[in-house]
Design an enzyme around this catalytic site. Structure first.
Site, PDB file in Angstrom:
ATOM      1  N   ASP A 117     -11.841  24.448 -18.209  1.00  0.00           N
ATOM      2  CA  ASP A 117     -11.146  23.581 -17.240  1.00  0.00           C
ATOM      3  C   ASP A 117      -9.722  24.095 -17.090  1.00  0.00           C
ATOM      4  O   ASP A 117      -9.220  24.852 -17.925  1.00  0.00           O
ATOM      5  CB  ASP A 117     -11.131  22.133 -17.738  1.00  0.00           C
ATOM      6  CG  ASP A 117     -10.391  21.201 -16.770  1.00  0.00           C
ATOM      7  OD1 ASP A 117     -10.601  21.338 -15.552  1.00  0.00           O
ATOM      8  OD2 ASP A 117      -9.609  20.356 -17.222  1.00  0.00           O
ATOM      9  N   TYR A 153      -4.615  23.448 -11.001  1.00  0.00           N
ATOM     10  CA  TYR A 153      -5.270  24.372 -10.083  1.00  0.00           C
ATOM     11  C   TYR A 153      -5.375  23.730  -8.686  1.00  0.00           C
ATOM     12  O   TYR A 153      -5.467  24.422  -7.691  1.00  0.00           O
ATOM     13  CB  TYR A 153      -6.702  24.677 -10.556  1.00  0.00           C
ATOM     14  CG  TYR A 153      -6.842  25.686 -11.664  1.00  0.00           C
ATOM     15  CD1 TYR A 153      -5.759  26.079 -12.454  1.00  0.00           C
ATOM     16  CD2 TYR A 153      -8.086  26.254 -11.933  1.00  0.00           C
ATOM     17  CE1 TYR A 153      -5.927  27.009 -13.478  1.00  0.00           C
ATOM     18  CE2 TYR A 153      -8.260  27.187 -12.945  1.00  0.00           C
ATOM     19  CZ  TYR A 153      -7.177  27.554 -13.719  1.00  0.00           C
ATOM     20  OH  TYR A 153      -7.361  28.479 -14.722  1.00  0.00           O
ATOM     21  N   GLY A 154      -5.394  22.404  -8.692  1.00  0.00           N
ATOM     22  CA  GLY A 154      -5.739  21.667  -7.468  1.00  0.00           C
ATOM     23  C   GLY A 154      -4.801  21.863  -6.296  1.00  0.00           C
ATOM     24  O   GLY A 154      -5.178  21.617  -5.152  1.00  0.00           O
ATOM     25  N   CYS A 164     -14.434  21.842 -14.288  1.00  0.00           N
ATOM     26  CA  CYS A 164     -13.258  21.626 -13.438  1.00  0.00           C
ATOM     27  C   CYS A 164     -13.785  21.612 -12.011  1.00  0.00           C
ATOM     28  O   CYS A 164     -14.441  22.570 -11.583  1.00  0.00           O
ATOM     29  CB  CYS A 164     -12.276  22.775 -13.632  1.00  0.00           C
ATOM     30  SG  CYS A 164     -10.870  22.757 -12.498  1.00  0.00           S
ATOM     31  N   ASN A 165     -13.530  20.528 -11.317  1.00  0.00           N
ATOM     32  CA  ASN A 165     -14.052  20.433  -9.952  1.00  0.00           C
ATOM     33  C   ASN A 165     -13.431  21.472  -9.032  1.00  0.00           C
ATOM     34  O   ASN A 165     -14.095  22.046  -8.177  1.00  0.00           O
ATOM     35  CB  ASN A 165     -13.798  19.036  -9.393  1.00  0.00           C
ATOM     36  CG  ASN A 165     -14.701  18.004 -10.026  1.00  0.00           C
ATOM     37  OD1 ASN A 165     -15.751  17.703  -9.511  1.00  0.00           O
ATOM     38  ND2 ASN A 165     -14.306  17.481 -11.165  1.00  0.00           N
ATOM     39  N   THR A 166     -12.130  21.713  -9.220  1.00  0.00           N
ATOM     40  CA  THR A 166     -11.445  22.663  -8.342  1.00  0.00           C
ATOM     41  C   THR A 166     -12.033  24.061  -8.525  1.00  0.00           C
ATOM     42  O   THR A 166     -12.381  24.731  -7.547  1.00  0.00           O
ATOM     43  CB  THR A 166      -9.930  22.666  -8.644  1.00  0.00           C
ATOM     44  OG1 THR A 166      -9.454  21.317  -8.572  1.00  0.00           O
ATOM     45  CG2 THR A 166      -9.185  23.532  -7.673  1.00  0.00           C
ATOM     46  N   THR A 205     -12.017  16.004 -12.729  1.00  0.00           N
ATOM     47  CA  THR A 205     -12.284  15.620 -14.123  1.00  0.00           C
ATOM     48  C   THR A 205     -11.253  14.638 -14.680  1.00  0.00           C
ATOM     49  O   THR A 205     -11.515  13.989 -15.690  1.00  0.00           O
ATOM     50  CB  THR A 205     -12.304  16.879 -15.016  1.00  0.00           C
ATOM     51  OG1 THR A 205     -11.124  17.637 -14.749  1.00  0.00           O
ATOM     52  CG2 THR A 205     -13.515  17.719 -14.741  1.00  0.00           C
ATOM     53  N   HIS A 206     -10.113  14.534 -14.037  1.00  0.00           N
ATOM     54  CA  HIS A 206      -9.104  13.577 -14.508  1.00  0.00           C
ATOM     55  C   HIS A 206      -9.399  12.145 -14.070  1.00  0.00           C
ATOM     56  O   HIS A 206      -8.916  11.196 -14.679  1.00  0.00           O
ATOM     57  CB  HIS A 206      -7.720  13.938 -13.960  1.00  0.00           C
ATOM     58  CG  HIS A 206      -7.048  15.058 -14.695  1.00  0.00           C
ATOM     59  ND1 HIS A 206      -7.532  16.344 -14.692  1.00  0.00           N
ATOM     60  CD2 HIS A 206      -5.929  15.076 -15.448  1.00  0.00           C
ATOM     61  CE1 HIS A 206      -6.722  17.107 -15.408  1.00  0.00           C
ATOM     62  NE2 HIS A 206      -5.744  16.363 -15.888  1.00  0.00           N
TER      63      HIS A 206
HETATM   64  N1  DGL Z   1      -9.439  19.774 -13.621  1.00  0.00           N
HETATM   65  C1  DGL Z   1      -9.079  19.723 -12.236  1.00  0.00           C
HETATM   66  C2  DGL Z   1     -10.270  19.295 -11.401  1.00  0.00           C
HETATM   67  O1  DGL Z   1     -11.250  18.767 -11.902  1.00  0.00           O
HETATM   68  C3  DGL Z   1      -7.929  18.786 -11.976  1.00  0.00           C
HETATM   69  C4  DGL Z   1      -6.601  19.268 -12.444  1.00  0.00           C
HETATM   70  C5  DGL Z   1      -6.040  20.421 -11.637  1.00  0.00           C
HETATM   71  O2  DGL Z   1      -5.577  20.232 -10.502  1.00  0.00           O
HETATM   72  O3  DGL Z   1      -6.041  21.512 -12.183  1.00  0.00           O
HETATM   73  O4  DGL Z   1     -10.266  19.495 -10.211  1.00  0.00           O
END
Ligand code: DGL
Length: 276
Positions: A10, A42-43, A73-75, A194-195
């Protein structure tokens, strides 16, 4: 091979919500979790940057001899999964977007689904495509809720600031636009970051009791189990079970914030600092 660890990646600590579900579902497995805390978030970054970072993280986990790569990590899943799968074609590479879309399509009765995530996740449209592939008639509304990431990291998951932020982001998504022939408001909300499960209670308060809230942690764990089973990669002995935590910066912060996300105490000495 079956005794090798499962790599979980992540951008920071958010993926610990997915790791928690993986550990519950697969208690015999050994995990290596890598949080790229030096470069979070990352977002808000461009697709090219997210791909570059995600490939470096994947390489580091492959170097740790993992038998599978879980992109928690969704991004990174939304933007970099094809590049990661192509680079590590010999390994199962599983993201959280497809399992999240699967859960959303199964949960929705009306086909009207709201998706929230980071800017990059929403901009790339991966959730929208993955849901439409399963439910072609779906009407999807999506919104970037970037501030939720900071609130979750800060631990401000309830109270007036969290509530006001949730209202600002979510009320437009759940507004009845009075479109003839269309379902009035979404009946399902996908937590596409994920947050966001950390803010579940305040999100629930704002959207009311009837909307189904879906996050991809449990469905991802199920997808991982299925994939490892098909490839004969599931661990046969609980003796190897365990967890190694890696972070690219801020071991003490990783431990403090990560404790809330993982739901159990993490001590700073448990976290190894790595450079990608
Ligand atoms: N872990 C990232 C997600 O699930 C959120 C945090 C980020 O922006 O890096 O998209």
């Amino acid at each position: 091979m079956t005794g090798r660890p499962i790599g979980v990646f992540d951008s920071g600590v958010g993926g610990l919500t997915v790791l928690r579900a993986l550990q519950e579902r697969l208690p015999r497995e050994r995990f290596v979790y890598l949080g790229d805390t030096a470069r979070l978030p990352y977002g808000t970054k461009s697709a090219d940057t997210v791909v570059r970072y995600a490939l470096q993280a994947a390489d580091a986990l492959v170097h740790a001899s993992v038998k599978a790569l879980i992109v928690a990590c969704n991004t990174a899943s939304a933007v970099a999964l094809p590049a990661m799968s192509a680079r590590h074609a010999a390994l199962p590479v599983i993201g959280v977007v497809e399992p999240g879309a699967e859960a959303a399509a199964a949960a929705s009765r009306s086909g009207m689904i709201a998706v929230i995530g980071t800017e990059a996740t929403v901009r790339g449209g991966a959730y929208q495509r993955a849901i439409a592939a399963r439910l072609p008639q779906a009407q999807i509304r999506a919104a970037a809720c970037q501030l939720f990431v900071a609130l979750a990291e800060e631990g401000w998951t309830d109270g007036p600031i969290a509530r006001a932020t949730a209202q600002r982001y979510l009320e437009p998504l759940f507004r009845d636009e009075g479109l003839a022939g269309a379902a009035a408001v979404p009946d399902t909300l996908v937590l596409g970051c994920t947050h966001f499960p950390m803010l579940r209670a305040v999100i629930r308060e704002v959207i009311g009791p009837t909307v189904r809230i879906v996050d991809s942690a449990a469905t991802t764990a199920l997808a991982v189990e299925r994939s490892l089973h098909e490839r004969g990669l599931l661990s046969s002995s609980a003796a190897a079970a365990g967890l190694r935590l890696l972070a690219t910066d801020g071991v003490a912060r990783f431990a403090a914030v990560g404790t809330r996300f993982l739901g159990r105490s993490i001590q700073p000495h448990e976290v190894e600092l790595v450079d990608l």
